[in-house]
Motif scaffolding. Sequence first.
Motif, PDB file in Angstrom:
ATOM      1  N   ASP A  26       0.820  -1.202   0.000  1.00  0.00           N
ATOM      2  CA  ASP A  26       0.000   0.000   0.000  1.00  0.00           C
ATOM      3  C   ASP A  26       0.856   1.255   0.000  1.00  0.00           C
ATOM      4  O   ASP A  26       0.515   2.257  -0.642  1.00  0.00           O
ATOM      5  N   ILE A  27       1.966   1.207   0.726  1.00  0.00           N
ATOM      6  CA  ILE A  27       2.883   2.355   0.738  1.00  0.00           C
ATOM      7  C   ILE A  27       3.517   2.532  -0.635  1.00  0.00           C
ATOM      8  O   ILE A  27       3.608   3.646  -1.161  1.00  0.00           O
ATOM      9  N   LEU A  28       3.947   1.423  -1.236  1.00  0.00           N
ATOM     10  CA  LEU A  28       4.612   1.497  -2.537  1.00  0.00           C
ATOM     11  C   LEU A  28       3.673   1.993  -3.631  1.00  0.00           C
ATOM     12  O   LEU A  28       4.120   2.605  -4.612  1.00  0.00           O
ATOM     13  N   LYS A  29       2.370   1.761  -3.473  1.00  0.00           N
ATOM     14  CA  LYS A  29       1.408   2.260  -4.460  1.00  0.00           C
ATOM     15  C   LYS A  29       1.383   3.785  -4.520  1.00  0.00           C
ATOM     16  O   LYS A  29       0.944   4.355  -5.521  1.00  0.00           O
ATOM     17  N   THR A  30       1.827   4.430  -3.463  1.00  0.00           N
ATOM     18  CA  THR A  30       1.803   5.890  -3.438  1.00  0.00           C
ATOM     19  C   THR A  30       3.027   6.505  -4.113  1.00  0.00           C
ATOM     20  O   THR A  30       3.126   7.732  -4.197  1.00  0.00           O
ATOM     21  N   LEU A  31       3.944   5.668  -4.576  1.00  0.00           N
ATOM     22  CA  LEU A  31       5.141   6.164  -5.259  1.00  0.00           C
ATOM     23  C   LEU A  31       4.970   6.033  -6.767  1.00  0.00           C
ATOM     24  O   LEU A  31       4.541   4.981  -7.256  1.00  0.00           O
ATOM     25  N   PRO A  32       5.311   7.069  -7.520  1.00  0.00           N
ATOM     26  CA  PRO A  32       5.207   6.977  -8.981  1.00  0.00           C
ATOM     27  C   PRO A  32       6.260   6.034  -9.552  1.00  0.00           C
ATOM     28  O   PRO A  32       7.328   5.839  -8.972  1.00  0.00           O
ATOM     29  N   ARG A  33       5.958   5.496 -10.705  1.00  0.00           N
ATOM     30  CA  ARG A  33       6.882   4.541 -11.329  1.00  0.00           C
ATOM     31  C   ARG A  33       8.235   5.175 -11.629  1.00  0.00           C
ATOM     32  O   ARG A  33       9.255   4.493 -11.673  1.00  0.00           O
ATOM     33  N   GLU A  34       8.244   6.493 -11.849  1.00  0.00           N
ATOM     34  CA  GLU A  34       9.484   7.157 -12.240  1.00  0.00           C
ATOM     35  C   GLU A  34      10.592   7.033 -11.190  1.00  0.00           C
ATOM     36  O   GLU A  34      11.781   7.048 -11.535  1.00  0.00           O
ATOM     37  N   VAL A  35      10.243   6.935  -9.908  1.00  0.00           N
ATOM     38  CA  VAL A  35      11.300   6.874  -8.888  1.00  0.00           C
ATOM     39  C   VAL A  35      12.019   5.529  -8.904  1.00  0.00           C
ATOM     40  O   VAL A  35      13.094   5.388  -8.331  1.00  0.00           O
ATOM     41  N   PHE A  36      11.420   4.527  -9.558  1.00  0.00           N
ATOM     42  CA  PHE A  36      12.054   3.212  -9.659  1.00  0.00           C
ATOM     43  C   PHE A  36      12.886   3.073 -10.939  1.00  0.00           C
ATOM     44  O   PHE A  36      13.584   2.073 -11.114  1.00  0.00           O
ATOM     45  N   ALA A  37      12.805   4.083 -11.806  1.00  0.00           N
ATOM     46  CA  ALA A  37      13.444   3.979 -13.120  1.00  0.00           C
ATOM     47  C   ALA A  37      14.953   4.208 -13.018  1.00  0.00           C
ATOM     48  O   ALA A  37      15.413   5.175 -12.404  1.00  0.00           O
ATOM     49  N   LYS A  38      15.722   3.321 -13.645  1.00  0.00           N
ATOM     50  CA  LYS A  38      17.168   3.510 -13.744  1.00  0.00           C
ATOM     51  C   LYS A  38      17.472   4.495 -14.862  1.00  0.00           C
ATOM     52  O   LYS A  38      16.839   4.456 -15.922  1.00  0.00           O
ATOM     53  N   ASP A  39      18.419   5.356 -14.622  1.00  0.00           N
ATOM     54  CA  ASP A  39      18.863   6.334 -15.611  1.00  0.00           C
ATOM     55  C   ASP A  39      20.354   6.099 -15.840  1.00  0.00           C
ATOM     56  O   ASP A  39      21.174   6.398 -14.978  1.00  0.00           O
ATOM     57  N   ARG A  40      20.682   5.554 -16.996  1.00  0.00           N
ATOM     58  CA  ARG A  40      22.076   5.195 -17.278  1.00  0.00           C
ATOM     59  C   ARG A  40      22.999   6.407 -17.188  1.00  0.00           C
ATOM     60  O   ARG A  40      24.104   6.328 -16.650  1.00  0.00           O
ATOM     61  N   ARG A  41      22.532   7.550 -17.708  1.00  0.00           N
ATOM     62  CA  ARG A  41      23.363   8.758 -17.676  1.00  0.00           C
ATOM     63  C   ARG A  41      23.641   9.197 -16.249  1.00  0.00           C
ATOM     64  O   ARG A  41      24.791   9.500 -15.894  1.00  0.00           O
ATOM     65  N   LYS A  42      22.621   9.227 -15.402  1.00  0.00           N
ATOM     66  CA  LYS A  42      22.815   9.635 -14.015  1.00  0.00           C
ATOM     67  C   LYS A  42      23.725   8.662 -13.273  1.00  0.00           C
ATOM     68  O   LYS A  42      24.590   9.074 -12.493  1.00  0.00           O
ATOM     69  N   ALA A  43      23.528   7.363 -13.509  1.00  0.00           N
ATOM     70  CA  ALA A  43      24.325   6.354 -12.805  1.00  0.00           C
ATOM     71  C   ALA A  43      25.804   6.493 -13.148  1.00  0.00           C
ATOM     72  O   ALA A  43      26.670   6.541 -12.258  1.00  0.00           O
ATOM     73  N   TRP A  44      26.128   6.579 -14.435  1.00  0.00           N
ATOM     74  CA  TRP A  44      27.530   6.618 -14.843  1.00  0.00           C
ATOM     75  C   TRP A  44      28.155   7.981 -14.592  1.00  0.00           C
ATOM     76  O   TRP A  44      29.359   8.073 -14.325  1.00  0.00           O
TER      77      TRP A  44
END
Length: 353
Positions: A26-44
Amino acid sequence: MTISTIKVTDQTLTSTTKESDLRLKDILKTLPREVFAKDRRKAWTTLVINVLMVGLGYVGLAIAPWYLLPLLWIFTGTALTGFFVIAHDCGHRSFANRRWVNDLVGHVFLLPLIYPFHAWRLLHNQHHAHTNKLDIDNAWQPWKEEFYENLPSFARWGYRRLRGRFWWVGSIIHWAGMHFDWTQFQGKERQKVKLSVLVVLGFALVAFPLLVATTGFWGVVKFWLMPWMVYHFWMSTFTIVHHTIPSIPFMPEEQWNEAKAQLSGTVHCDYPSWVEFLCHNINVHIPHHLSVAIPSYNLKEAHRIIKENWGEHIHEYRFSWSLMKEITDECHLYDAEDCYYQSFDEYYAKKRA
């Protein structure tokens, strides 16, 4: 990419929900999918900046006069803590999409810290699966009275130091005592841990003699030991603060609630901005415990949304000596009556009564 906020309107899923009714999904449902998305540019980009910061620290150590060494040890050790955080994302598979990339980067970035990647990854996953669960969580668990009483005097003395003003060496004890014994694992996990241990030992057998040959024994202290000690200061401090304040209980397994442990049993702590920068916001820790799939560069946004929806359930602090004094003065032994802590002073006063 713009991250939108999901504002919960159903009262069964708001911060007014009783903690006993909380469910992680129920808590995780309140988070948008975007916060789980990996961003290759940001990571590297984060990785490259971290390498540059560590390199800057070592250049400074090589050319600076002796009186600047303490400041450079602090800077370099903190930047090396960022290495650990990158490996930490790799261990949770939130750095890259490909497992072999996570494993390779994780191994490489833990080499200067002499940390076996797979051993740490598997033991750390146990902490996440059983956060603040009595007798099972492997991170800063308070000892029960009967266990403490049955220890030899030197072990009780050592435990009092680690839960007191010498908390900052706790990470070293944890590192040395738990991460090099592959026999505690089974099957394929044992083989992975054995590989990580052998990789680390092989690195050490090459790196340390080379460092001694080129810089002498003082070089080992100057370029490795002191930054490594600073790293362990931060690791000890971060990990004890993450789940240890007088108002957070350790629960027996039959009473443990996963959502409560991850949401209310985890502390958000604000550190100086330079520490947050070098350590990639690892102390924005509540969203990380709700889902290890959230990359470090999305933790701040995830926390903002969690606070908006679940603010009544979370603990927020600012790093200070008063906070560390409270933890190291009060959070010592497990109190079986209410599942919280009792201090050594309270314990010994009760024994004398």
